[in-house]
Design an enzyme around this catalytic site. Structure first.
Site, PDB file in Angstrom:
ATOM      1  N   GLY A  98      -7.465  -8.366  10.999  1.00  0.00           N
ATOM      2  CA  GLY A  98      -7.188  -8.599   9.515  1.00  0.00           C
ATOM      3  C   GLY A  98      -6.591  -9.933   9.537  1.00  0.00           C
ATOM      4  O   GLY A  98      -7.143 -11.088  10.017  1.00  0.00           O
ATOM      5  N   ALA A  99      -5.646 -10.124   8.193  1.00  0.00           N
ATOM      6  CA  ALA A  99      -4.966 -11.094   8.079  1.00  0.00           C
ATOM      7  C   ALA A  99      -4.242 -11.872   9.307  1.00  0.00           C
ATOM      8  O   ALA A  99      -4.374 -12.868   9.846  1.00  0.00           O
ATOM      9  CB  ALA A  99      -4.124 -11.046   6.921  1.00  0.00           C
TER      10      ALA A  99
ATOM     11  N   ASP B 289       6.217  -1.425  14.147  1.00  0.00           N
ATOM     12  CA  ASP B 289       5.007  -1.577  14.870  1.00  0.00           C
ATOM     13  C   ASP B 289       5.367  -2.000  16.278  1.00  0.00           C
ATOM     14  O   ASP B 289       4.421  -2.032  17.359  1.00  0.00           O
ATOM     15  CB  ASP B 289       4.233  -3.190  14.425  1.00  0.00           C
ATOM     16  CG  ASP B 289       3.257  -2.687  12.983  1.00  0.00           C
ATOM     17  OD1 ASP B 289       2.638  -1.803  13.362  1.00  0.00           O
ATOM     18  OD2 ASP B 289       3.349  -3.300  12.135  1.00  0.00           O
TER      19      ASP B 289
ATOM     20  N   LYS C 260       0.990  -1.129  -0.178  1.00  0.00           N
ATOM     21  CA  LYS C 260       0.086   0.079  -0.021  1.00  0.00           C
ATOM     22  C   LYS C 260       0.818   1.212   0.033  1.00  0.00           C
ATOM     23  O   LYS C 260       1.862   1.280   0.702  1.00  0.00           O
ATOM     24  CB  LYS C 260      -1.011   0.005   1.243  1.00  0.00           C
ATOM     25  CG  LYS C 260      -1.955  -0.955   1.240  1.00  0.00           C
ATOM     26  CD  LYS C 260      -2.600  -1.211   2.467  1.00  0.00           C
ATOM     27  CE  LYS C 260      -3.549  -2.224   2.637  1.00  0.00           C
ATOM     28  NZ  LYS C 260      -4.277  -2.547   3.825  1.00  0.00           N
TER      29      LYS C 260
END
Length: 369
Positions: free
Chosen positions: A182-183, A120, A22
């Site tokens: 999410g995934a 993250d 993205k």
């Protein structure tokens, strides 16, 4: 949604995922965004070249990394840092090599342009010892490497920011549980603006069941599988990361939409897989709430939370003990969906790109100004 910029600098954000790349261009607000899916996500040079051809050169670039080790915040990437980050690949094999590759491509295509890595794991670097340590021999853990790192930190940071705005509360005053679905799936407890517990640990395998990842499994079971010669260590790693979770239980890709369709068609494996998926999420939400002195809100974010309100409704329906009530499905965008007097329930779009932009500007924008 406007970003409060500390610089007029244009920022290109790149978010390499296990199934997509993205990209977004920011200049206060997002100017444009684009996603390269599946096989295209690995064509890093072509994807980045197309973004640059369409949008022109940015003032700086921010790249999302799942794992940053113990780094507490963003860093400007150079060859030495990228080599260190590459060594963390075994701890995040679905994402880390993609981020390293993208960063190297950008540095080659844009020599002289600052490239910032945002991690993250940074949001969880202040985890208290009770949440960060594993009950292993201190000879193993004394160097503070074999510990719980936590992931989805950029998503959690944005969820906290938006929850404060939607509820009209100060970030530091909120006690939240953030479920990123999410995934990958994780649940994080936030108190005083910081992570105080999270379901993922040393790797992004720990915790709830996911699309293709197993989540937590009794280590004795895994030792048994290895001892009986069923699989080798590399084969086991592949199965746990890519052939478990919803995919392994159903024989599908693991995409929640595909599993829901199979359940609606009467598939027993799909029905039971979703029961496991929802049960594990409820359990993690309950566990995270125990790390707080009160529960102000539960925030659901990530692709499944945004696009599958029925799944969110199933999760909430089993959390009565926490006082959760919500009117789902329905609505779109960032919103409060709770009903009753219990903790608020929110659905928030995952906007890791905004946190990437903020991270880059916190380093390069101030320097440039």
């Amino acid at each position: 949604m406007a970003l409060d910029p500390v610089s007029a600098m244009r920022v290109l954000t790149l978010n390499p995922g296990s199934s997509s790349l993205k990209a977004a261009l920011h200049d206060g607000d997002v100017v444009d965004s684009r996603t390269w899916q599946a096989a295209d996500a690995r064509a890093d040079e072509r994807a980045v070249s197309e973004a640059l051809a369409e949008w022109g050169p940015p003032g700086c670039v921010a790249v999302r990394f799942v794992h940053g080790g113990s780094r507490p915040g963003p860093v400007v990437l150079d060859d030495a840092v990228l080599r260190e980050l590459e060594r963390l690949t075994p701890l995040a094999p679905l994402h880390q090599p993609l981020s390293v590759d993208v960063a190297r491509v950008v540095r080659r295509l844009l020599p002289g342009t600052p490239v910032v890595g945002c991690f993250d794991t940074s949001f969880h670097t202040g985890l208290p010892p009770g949440a960060a340590r594993y009950p292993l021999p201190r000879a193993w853990t004394s160097q503070n490497r074999l510990r719980r790192y936590g992931f989805h930190g950029l998503s959690c940071r944005h969820a906290l920011r938006r929850a404060a705005e939607l509820l009209g509360r100060a970030e530091d005053d909120l006690r939240l549980v953030v479920a990123h679905i999410g995934a990958g799936v994780s649940v994080t407890a936030i108190r005083g603006g910081a992570s105080v517990d999270t379901s993922m640990g040393f790797t992004a395998l720990e915790g709830a069941a996911m699309a293709t990842r197993s989540g937590s499994v009794d280590p004795g079971l895994l030792l048994h599988v290895l001892e009986t010669g069923e699989v080798t260590v590399p084969q086991l790693a592949h199965v746990l990361h890519r052939e478990s979770g919803l995919a392994g239980m159903t024989g599908t890709s693991g995409d929640v939409r595909e599993v829901l369709a199979a359940r609606d068609g009467g598939d027993r494996d799909a029905r039971e897989a979703l029961e496991v998926y929802v049960h594990r999420l409820r359990r993690e939400i309950g566990a995270a709430a125990m790390s707080l002195d009160r529960l102000d809100a539960v925030v659901f974010t990530g692709g499944v939370a945004e696009h599958q309100p029925g799944v969110v409704g199933e999760i909430i329906a089993g959390c009565e003990v926490l006082g959760l009530r919500a009117a789902l499905p329905g609505g779109s965008g960032d919103r409060v969906v709770s009903s009753g007097d219990g903790p608020a329930v929110l659905v928030v779009t995952a906007r890791e790109d905004l946190e990437l932009c903020r991270g880059a500007l916190s380093l390069v924008g101030v320097q440039a100004g």
